[in-house]
Design an enzyme around this catalytic site. Structure first.
Site, mmCIF file in Angstrom:
data_model
loop_
_atom_site.group_PDB
_atom_site.id
_atom_site.type_symbol
_atom_site.label_atom_id
_atom_site.label_comp_id
_atom_site.label_asym_id
_atom_site.label_seq_id
_atom_site.Cartn_x
_atom_site.Cartn_y
_atom_site.Cartn_z
ATOM 1 N N GLY B 237 0.845 -1.191 0.000
ATOM 2 C CA GLY B 237 0.000 0.000 0.000
ATOM 3 C C GLY B 237 0.871 1.227 0.000
ATOM 4 O O GLY B 237 2.024 1.175 0.433
ATOM 5 N N GLY B 238 0.366 2.341 -0.501
ATOM 6 C CA GLY B 238 1.059 3.625 -0.473
ATOM 7 C C GLY B 238 2.518 3.505 -0.872
ATOM 8 O O GLY B 238 2.823 3.060 -1.975
ATOM 9 N N ASP B 239 3.431 3.859 0.055
ATOM 10 C CA ASP B 239 4.863 3.787 -0.256
ATOM 11 C C ASP B 239 5.518 2.653 0.519
ATOM 12 O O ASP B 239 6.673 2.727 0.888
ATOM 13 C CB ASP B 239 5.530 5.130 0.063
ATOM 14 C CG ASP B 239 5.331 5.536 1.525
ATOM 15 O OD1 ASP B 239 4.593 4.819 2.233
ATOM 16 O OD2 ASP B 239 5.905 6.551 1.943
ATOM 17 N N GLU B 240 4.737 1.615 0.816
ATOM 18 C CA GLU B 240 5.276 0.480 1.573
ATOM 19 C C GLU B 240 5.281 -0.790 0.732
ATOM 20 O O GLU B 240 4.339 -1.075 0.007
ATOM 21 C CB GLU B 240 4.440 0.258 2.837
ATOM 22 C CG GLU B 240 4.514 1.471 3.745
ATOM 23 C CD GLU B 240 3.842 1.225 5.062
ATOM 24 O OE1 GLU B 240 3.593 0.043 5.388
ATOM 25 O OE2 GLU B 240 3.570 2.206 5.758
#
Lengths: 194, 356
Positions: B237-240
């Site tokens: 998710g997102g920047d992970e």
């Protein structure tokens, strides 16, 4: 209704009038442009809608369109199996006519869910017949006329056919057999692919 | 009552009859049987010279054949094509033999071989119906197979979409759960490498979401280049991100690899509106660090390692150790938070039924 019927209508329109026409029909009838799947079941009203839209776009009477559909079913190279299966009805055109009584049962043998209207051939005299067709698929008798005309050519028989006014339960087609095999028709070898 | 029949009547009822005299000399053959060989082949010949009886095996002369009356016969032509026939023999009153034959299962070959047509079969013979059925069924089967193939392709495409992060082409959370579940069942060892981008928010805020998306695609490619074929690379998710490094069970030994990954991610990234730079924090957690592990728990522990790396300052790597403080978020909560940013809607499912 069985997808085979819907798919036949779709292929007939596409092969006869082009993919463009089918796309327009699909759009107007609010269908997926990919169209129908032959082995699925669809709402009964759908086939009627498609035919109505196509007749309107082509400015062609619906009955004529249905008769052309009948011709298409037994003459297009993609549908050679249909012609072959119908030729199993008998060695001569008159035998073929008599085999039409069994057509719905034959169809069911092949595809159990395919439920075609009952047909009955009534022989009036030696060369005159009347085909009674249960009125369950509106206009089915016109498809039969196109189909029988083309099969007559296939057998090399000479026939005159017309749809008679229907009554409440049955549609009627009159058939006059001028010659049971006036010319050599298309070949039919039992062995497929020969 | 004795039955007297004209041969033409016999031929109409049994187009494959064979009539032999008491000594086995062939007197008459039906029209369909006659079609299988040149003219004059049968008449006057010895039945047992033309045919070999396979069943019953002992049938080698008229006497044995009369004794076998009523039992199913299997016989072959002795010359080519050695078509197999089936039939039955009856003893006639004058001591002769009447055989009624058929092609049995070999009818499909026979109709091609001998150019047979509908008239060659008796009206009561269901061969025509059988041929019809075989053709009809294979046509129906073709249509069915065709549909199955297309549905199969659609299913594979849909599954591919369901397990893929559409922005980066990496796997998604669903795939992560699937792989962990499989490794759990199979007892496969692995190390989880949790990667969290640093300074990504800054890129997003100053250069816009489009630039942010490009950065994510860029780092995804960098990570892909640094993982092996058996590894699973997931954007959680997102920047992970999360990498499942298959068969790597020594988390500490992976420290240099994690540091190399961070170094690669720190290289300036060229974007249309100028360059930008990000970094990353990494947490490592190996499946062998536990006697038993559960997918949920190992994700929480990998997250605790990542959280420890973050707290140690940016661009750090940490290996999970028991007692590490969890980040306080379950993987699900975390994914839900990170995915809260609106993303492009998934394509509609493949429809097999047109209509409203």
């Amino acid at each position: 209704m069985h997808g085979l019927i819907n798919k036949s209508i779709q292929c007939f329109l596409r092969d006869t009038y082009g993919a463009g026409l089918w796309a327009r029909v699909a759009q107007r009838a609010d269908l997926d442009p990919a169209g129908f799947e032959a082995m699925l079941l669809y709402d009964d009203a759908l086939a009627g809608q498609v035919l109505e839209v196509a007749a309107e776009l082509l400015a062609k009477p619906r009955d004529c369109l249905l008769e052309d559909l009948g011709t298409y079913l037994v003459s297009h190279p993609n549908l050679e199996p249909v012609r072959r299966l119908l030729r199993f009805g008998g060695a001569r055109f008159a035998d073929f006519l008599h085999s039409l009584d069994e057509l719905p049962d034959r169809a069911r043998l092949a595809v159990p869910e395919l439920d075609l209207p009952r047909l009955e051939l009534v022989q009036i005299d030696e060369a005159t017949f009347r085909l009674d067709c249960e009125r369950r698929l509106p206009g089915f008798e016109h498809v039969l006329v196109g189909l029988m005309r083309t099969m007559a050519d296939d057998y090399g028989a000479l026939v005159i056919m017309e749809c008679l006014p229907p009554d409440e339960a049955l549609a009627h087609v009159s058939i006059r057999l001028i010659d049971n095999g006036f010319a050599s028709g298309r070949s039919f070898e039992l062995a497929a692919g020969s | 009552m004795a039955l007297r029949l004209d041969p033409s009547a016999l031929d109409a009822l049994m187009p494959m009859n064979l009539l032999a005299g008491p000594e086995g000399r062939i007197l008459h053959v039906g029209p369909t049987l006659a079609k299988t060989r040149p003219e004059g082949y049968f008449l006057g010949e010895d039945l047992f010279r033309l045919f070999r009886f396979k069943r019953p095996r002992e049938v080698a002369g008229p006497e044995a054949l009369r004794a076998a009356a009523g039992t199913p016969l299997r016989l072959w032509f002795r010359d080519d094509p050695q078509t197999q026939l089936r039939g039955e023999a009856t003893a006639c009153l004058d001591g002769g033999l009447l055989l009624n034959l058929s092609f049995g299962l070999y009818v499909f070959e026979a109709i091609g071989h001998y150019a047979l047509n509908a008239c060659d079969f008796a009206t009561t013979d269901p061969t025509m119906e059988m041929l019809y059925l075989v053709e009809a069924k294979s046509a129906a089967m073709d249509a069915s197979n065709d549909l199955t193939l297309r549905l199969q392709a659609a299913r594979i495409a849909a599954e591919e979409q369901a397990f893929t992060d559409t922005l980066t082409g990496l796997k998604n959370r669903r795939a992560l759960d699937l792989v962990l579940g499989r490794y759990r069942r199979q007892g496969t060892g692995f190390t989880l490498m949790g990667i969290d981008l640093d300074y990504f928010k800054r890129v997003n805020d100053t250069m816009g979401h489009a630039a942010g998306d490009q950065v994510l695609q860029h780092v995804a490619r960098l990570m892909l280049a640094r993982t092996g074929e058996g590894d699973t690379l997931v954007r959680t998710g997102g920047d992970e991100f999360m990498v499942i490094l298959k068969d790597e069970t020594d988390a500490a030994a992976l420290l240099p690899r994690a540091e190399e990954m961070i170094a690669a991610l720190e290289a300036p990234i060229a974007l249309p509106d100028g360059a930008c730079q990000v970094s990353a924090s990494i947490g490592l957690c190996a499946s062998t660090q536990f006697d038993r592990w559960e997918p949920r728990q190992i994700l929480v522990d990998a997250d605790a390692a990542l959280y420890a790396a973050k707290r140690a300052g940016r661009s750090q790597v940490a290996v999970y150790a028991p007692g590490m403080e969890p980040s306080g978020e379950t993987p699900d909560d975390k994914a839900a938070r990170l995915l809260a940013r609106p993303v492009a809607p998934a394509p509609p499912p493949v429809r097999t039924r047109p209509g409203r």
